[in-house]
Every structure is written in structure tokens, then in C-alpha cells.
Enzyme design. Structure first.
Site, mmCIF file in Angstrom:
data_model
loop_
_atom_site.group_PDB
_atom_site.id
_atom_site.type_symbol
_atom_site.label_atom_id
_atom_site.label_comp_id
_atom_site.label_asym_id
_atom_site.label_seq_id
_atom_site.Cartn_x
_atom_site.Cartn_y
_atom_site.Cartn_z
ATOM 1 C CB THR A 1 -48.520 -103.081 -96.759
ATOM 2 O OG1 THR A 1 -48.545 -101.775 -97.320
ATOM 3 C CG2 THR A 1 -47.173 -103.322 -96.104
ATOM 4 C CB VAL B 1 -44.301 -100.320 -94.780
ATOM 5 C CG1 VAL B 1 -44.272 -100.880 -96.185
ATOM 6 C CG2 VAL B 1 -43.024 -100.665 -94.040
ATOM 7 C CB VAL C 1 -46.981 -102.640 -92.076
ATOM 8 C CG1 VAL C 1 -45.506 -102.921 -91.970
ATOM 9 C CG2 VAL C 1 -47.755 -103.538 -91.131
ATOM 10 C CG ASP C 2 -51.904 -99.055 -95.322
ATOM 11 O OD1 ASP C 2 -52.779 -98.983 -94.444
ATOM 12 O OD2 ASP C 2 -52.139 -98.934 -96.531
ATOM 13 C CE LYS C 3 -57.171 -104.077 -93.919
ATOM 14 N NZ LYS C 3 -57.556 -104.570 -95.281
#
Length: 660
Positions: free
Chosen positions: A349, A549, A344-346
Site C-alpha cells: 500500500t 486500505v 493503511v496497511d504498509k
């Protein structure tokens, strides 16, 4: 009951099919099919009444059953004829051969019943297709056909949505559906966005807010500036992608199609051998073994098997679309079910993606206002969230940015420009290291900021023409963690995702702090786009099935490297909808766990359907070879299996709530 890629309609119309043996919805054709099926049933009923009442000569009974075969032949003959011409046996051809064989040995009643029950099974499949496709059709009806458009004289008039120009102002009254995508210019109201995003709670809209075609206006009146033509709205894109997704074949479906392609000719050959070998070489009776060969043909038809996957896939895709999760095909739905790791990107997200400046530290002789003035001058040229936060802070503090020349973005580091004749920069810790401007004082301040989980924006002069550079100050930028992020990560672990890893260009201390707060297994910071690709590649080697993501644009390389690319908050974002394999129309990370659960449920349903279909076939094939079954029982078992498979698949249309 469609056999592999076979259809009983012309190839030109196959793409629009939606009925029985071919999936067509040809309007008048389908009505004729329904009538012919009903007529076939009535003639069979009449034939049995005549037989039981011993009324009239036997030829009269035979005539009634023969007429029933002709009436019900609509479902069989076109597909059988094409299969014969192409020398590719299909289900329809197997049935026709069985019917002819039964008629030859005088079993007219059984032959007619075979045709009628096959037609019933075909009708059931068509009904299942239409039932699963109903949500897509409902999407087409969401957006109104007309809009109230403001004319040059200020009055509003009705126009077809296809004639409304970009930039036009449309009026939407209370309770009406919004006709086109646009931006609110006047009025306030709560808008029900469930048709697009799946959100159960209406969203407040005020001037400047984005609205989507097909959503429902609440109590207030709105005036909206049109930003997208009718064919380019978010709703139009969703409809096109859903239709494309339903047309794509999942791996399991491709396996079933391949199986049926080889299985059907083998069954035909086996039936021929059963008919010929015993009478020719073992003294068997021709009528007995012709009958058993016909029973074998009917039992062996892979009707339930062929329908087991496509109906399940369409139902699964439709159910998720209703909840605001757009999955672009059965292959991606199956991949969802198999996911074991998630990257996941920070920003945007795990966090809200709306960073704001929380503190400014100036190093003498610079002042805080000077730091903000230079930073805003450079960041005015960037769309990066941190840059926008700096510009917004300058506006809040009423600090006018300086004039910046020669702006240049430094990928993954920051940006620089010439201000007041001197090269300046804004950037992250890495950029300051590369420029050689780090000092013990700066390191101490950075450690304090990063320890609190915030990002840093370093502002200073670049070394140039023999002059040493230096840091003017540091800005702390915070991005709030999404309220439901912790629950969403726990839900991902609960559905079988073994590892959730956060990949970010932000510093390691910040990402570690956020990861601990929400329960993420691992966090990697200071990453460039290429580093994210390498991290995803490593995850694939370890866990095989991995999803990434992101926002569908900046993370495109990493999303493409993963087995599955998932975009969050895709409503209204063309690039996200087009780029990702799965688009979450809301900014809700929890939807991923729900989508995975539904993908797993779909895959389980397909496997149950296939196992049941093959098991039933094996049982009845054994009974047929031993002479312990009949045409009646064969077709009833086949139709019953198809009905059970359809019913089991249609349960997927209901998305069950997440367990608590």
C-alpha cells in the site's frame, strides 16, 4: 420522475427498466412512447392553431386536445392504475387526477399540455438514466465475441469466447482487444489497460505477465494462455458489480423515497380539502377551487426531488468506474464523501510490496549460506512477501534450500519446521523474544536494521527437548516506498482526511521510519490481525467515518470493521474485488483522494438538488394557495426543475482533475 419505488411497468420487467416513468428499455415500447409523445405534441400544436385561427366549432378544438391527452397518456395511465389498485398514490396518479379536474372545468388545452409536458419530463429522466448508464453498456462491448484459438495441429481458428477452454492458447494481433484473462506465453507488447485499471499509459507485457479481457494490444503480437472463462474474467466481474452498485440505494435516496411515500398521500388529501372546504363552508366557487386543487397537485408532485439522488449516484459511480475506481453502491459513495480517518496497511500500500533481501548477518559458528539455506527451506512453504523475498534471494545466490518437515505457520510471528532433524524457525523480533533466544548482540544488529526502515527475518534453532535454542543469523529485507506515496498522503489531508494511520505487523521502528518519510500522522507496528481490528475500532470512536486500505484478503477483518474497505491493485485479484467496498484497479494510493473528492462532489450535488427541489415546491405551493399561478406555470416549473436537476447531476459524469 419515478415516485419512490413505483414503476409504470410490470414488476417482472422492473429490474430491466430504463425509460421514462419506469426506467424500462423495452425496445419497441420505447419507440411507441416516443411516437405517442410526438403525436401528442403535434395534436396540441394543431389545437392551438385551430383556436388562434378561430377555425371550426369549439368541439373540434376540444377533440384535438382530448386526442393529445390520449396519445400522451402512455406515460401516465399504467402507473396511475397500479397506484389506484394498491391504494398508494404516486406521481402518475396525481397527474391523472389533475388532468381529469382540468377537463371537468373545460380547461382541455391546459389538461393536454400537462400530459405532454409530463411526458417530456419523463423522457428527460429516461434519457438521463441511459446517459449515465452508457459507460456500463460500453463495458459489455469491450471484450470481443470471438478469439483465435490454437488447435491441436498448431493452426489457429476463430471460436466464440464462451467456448474457449481454460488452458487454451489464443493469439492476439497488433491493435486487437484481448478476448479473455490469461498469461502471456509468447511475444512482447505494450497493452492499453485503461478500460480495466484507468491507467493512461500502456503497460509492457512479456511472457509470464497477466493480461485482462477487454484491454487493447499494442504493436506486438501475443500468445496467451487462458486462465479464466468468459463469465469469470475481471471485466465480467466489474460489469456485474457496477450493475449491482447502481441498483443499490444510498442513504439519501432511501430518505427521499420515504419522504415521497408519505408526502404524496398528504398532498392528495390537501388537494381534496382545498377543493371541498372553501365551496362547502366559505361560499367559494367550485370551478375556482377545483382549478386551484389541480394546480396544487401538479406543483406538489416531487418529480425533481425523487430523481435528484438516483441520477447523481449513478453518474458518480459511472465516472469513477471510468477511472478504474470500482465503488460498490451509492451508500459507499456517500461514505467516501464523509471519511475523516484512513488506516493503511504498509506492505503493498505505502510500499511497493516487493521486498528483497539486502543483507545477511551470520552469528558464529553459522555461515551466511547456512542461514539462507535454512530460511529458504522454511519459507518455501509460505506465500508471505517476506518469505518470497528470502526464497528469491536463495535462487539468486544459487543456494539450494534444505529439506523441511513438519512446517507450521505462526500467525503474526513467522514459521517453523524440522530441518536435518532439528526444529528451526524464521520470524520477527517478537517471535525471537517469545522463544527466549534474544541476545545483546542480536538486539544491536536488529536496532541497526530497523533504524534504516528495513524488516528483519531472524533465523535460528528452537528450544527443544532440553536443548537451548539459538539465533543463527539475521536477514535484512527492504521494501521500497511507492514514489507517489508522499503526494498521495498530502492529497488525502487536502480533501479533509484528518488522520492517516499506518497499521503493520512489521516492527515499530520500521513503520515509524516509513511514516516519517511519507507524511503519515501515526504508525503502529508489531500488530496481529486482531490488533488491527482494535485500532480501526478506536479510530471509528474518534473520527466516526473510517476507511481501511489493504489487499482485501489478509486485512479482511480490519476492512470489515471500518466503515469502508478499500482494496488496492484489485485488477485480476478476485478476492480483492469481492471483499472490498471500493476496489482500486491500479496500485495507486492517489486514487483514494480523487475518489473522496468525487464522493464529496456527488454529495454536494445531491444536497443542492434536494434543496432546490424543496425550495421551488414551497414557493409555488404558496403561490397556488394564493391563486397566483396556473396549470401552465405549474407544469412548466415542475418540468424545468426536473431538467435542471438532471443537468446538474450529469455534470458528475466528468471527473475533474485533482487541484495542484
Amino acid at each position: 420522475m419515478n415516485d419512490s419505488n413505483e414503476h409504470s411497468c410490470d414488476q417482472e420487467t422492473a429490474a430491466s427498466c430504463d425509460h421514462g416513468s419506469c426506467g424500462c428499455d423495452h425496445g419497441g415500447d420505447q419507440r411507441w412512447e416516443n411516437r405517442s409523445l410526438a403525436l401528442s405534441g403535434l395534436l396540441i400544436g394543431a389545437g392551438f392553431i385551430v383556436r388562434w385561427a378561430a377555425f371550426g366549432p369549439p368541439a373540434f378544438q376540444t377533440a384535438l386536445f382530448a386526442a393529445a391527452i390520449v396519445a400522451g397518456g402512455w406515460f401516465l395511465l399504467p402507473g396511475a392504475w397500479r397506484a389506484l389498485r394498491q391504494l398508494r398514490p404516486n406521481i402518475a396518479l396525481l397527474m391523472v387526477i389533475a388532468v381529469i379536474g382540468a377537463a371537468l372545468i373545460g380547461e382541455w388545452a391546459e389538461a393536454a399540455t400537462v400530459v405532454f409536458l409530463f411526458g417530456i419530463a419523463e423522457w428527460l429522466e429516461g434519457w438521463a438514466d441511459r446517459r449515465a448508464d452508457r459507460a456500463t453498456r460500453a463495458l459489455l462491448e469491450l471484450a470481443p465475441d470471438t478469439a483465435r484459438v490454437r488447435e491441436e495441429d498448431g493452426r489457429f481458428s476463430e471460436r466464440r469466447v464462451g467456448e474457449v477452454a481454460l488452458g487454451a492458447i489464443v493469439s492476439v494481433q497488433s491493435g486487437q482487444r484481448i478476448p479473455l484473462d490469461g498469461v502471456v506465453t509468447r511475444g512482447e507488447s505494450a497493452v492499453n489497460q485503461a478500460p480495466i485499471t484507468g491507467e493512461s499509459v500502456p503497460v509492457e507485457k512479456a511472457p509470464g505477465a497477466t493480461v485482462f479481457a477487454g484491454t487493447i494490444n499494442g504493436q506486438g503480437s501475443l500468445e496467451i494462455e487462458v486462465t479464466k472463462a468468459a463469465g469469470d474474467t475481471t471485466l465480467a466481474k466489474i460489469i456485474r458489480l457496477v450493475e449491482q452498485a447502481q441498483a443499490q440505494k444510498a442513504p439519501t435516496q432511501r430518505f427521499v423515497d420515504t419522504f415521497a411515500r408519505y408526502y404524496t398521500p398528504l398532498v392528495t388529501l390537501a388537494a381534496l380539502l382545498i377543493f371541498l372546504v372553501p365551496p362547502l363552508f366559505l361560499g367559494g366557487e367550485w370551478n375556482v377551487w377545483l382549478y386551484r386543487a389541480c394546480v396544487l397537485l401538479i406543483i406538489a408532485c416531487p418529480c425533481a426531488l425523487v430523481i435528484s439522488t438516483p441520477v447523481s449516484i449513478v453518474a458518480g459511480l459511472t465516472a469513477l468506474t471510468r477511472r478504474g475506481v470500482l465503488v460498490k453502491g451509492g451508500a459507499h459513495l456517500e461514505t467516501l464523501a464523509k471519511l475523516r480517518a484512513l488506516a493503511v496497511d504498509k506492505t503493498g500500500t505505502i510500499t511497493e510490496g516487493k521486498p528483497r533481501v539486502t543483507d545477511v548477518t551470520a552469528f558464529a559458528p553459522a555461515t551466511a549460506d547456512e542461514v539462507v539455506r535454512i530460511a529458504a527451506a522454511i519459507d518455501e512453504n509460505s506465500s508471505h512477501p517476506l518469505a518470497q523475498a528470502v526464497v528469491a534471494y536463495a535462487e539468486e545466490q544459487k543456494i539450494r534450500p534444505a529439506k523441511a518437515d513438519n512446517y507450521q505457520s505462526q500467525l503474526g510471528r513467522g514459521a517453523d519446521a524440522t530441518i536435518d532433524g532439528r526444529p528451526c524457525f524464521v520470524g520477527n523480533h517478537r517471535f525471537a523474544h517469545e522463544l527466549g533466544v534474544c541476545t545483546p548482540e542480536l538486539e544491536r544488529r536488529l536496532a541497526e536494521i530497523e533504524k534504516s526502515g528495513q524488516s528483519v527475518v531472524i533465523v535460528g534453532h528452537r528450544p527443544h527437548a532440553g536443548e537451548s535454542g539459538g539465533v543463527l543469523g539475521v536477514m535484512a529485507v527492504g521494501d521500497a516506498v511507492r514514489p507517489k506515496a508522499k503526494d498521495a498522503i498530502a492529497a488525502l489531508h487536502a480533501v479533509g482526511v484528518a488522520k492517516v494511520i499506518m497499521l503493520s505487523g512489521d516492527n515499530q521502528r520500521t513503520v515509524d521510519h516509513i511514516a516519517r518519510a511519507v507524511g503519515i500522522d501515526e504508525a503502529r507496528g508489531d500488530l496481529l490481525p486482531d490488533d488491527k481490528v482494535a485500532a480501526v475500532t478506536q479510530l471509528r470512536e474518534q473520527h466516526r467515518f473510517v476507511a481501511m486500505v489493504g489487499d482485501g484478503v489478509n486485512d479482511a477483518p480490519a476492512m470489515a470493521t471500518a466503515n469502508l474497505g478499500i482494496a488496492m491493485g484489485a485488477a485480476g485479484t478476485d478476492a480483492a474485488i469481492e471483499t472490498a467496498d471500493v476496489a482500486l484497479m491500479q496500485d495507486d494510493l492517489g486514487q483514494i483522494a480523487e475518489a473522496i473528492r468525487h464522493g464529496q462532489r456527488t454529495l454536494r450535488t445531491i444536497r443542492v438538488n434536494i434543496t432546490f427541489s424543496l425550495g421551488l415546491k414551497a414557493l409555488f405551493l404558496g403561490l397556488a394557495l394564493a391563486g397566483h399561478t396556473s396549470l401552465w406555470l405549474a407544469i412548466v416549473a415542475d418540468t424545468g426543475a426536473t431538467l435542471l436537476v438532471v443537468a446538474n447531476s450529469l455534470r458528475l459524469l466528468r471527473v475533474t482533475p485533482s487541484p495542484t
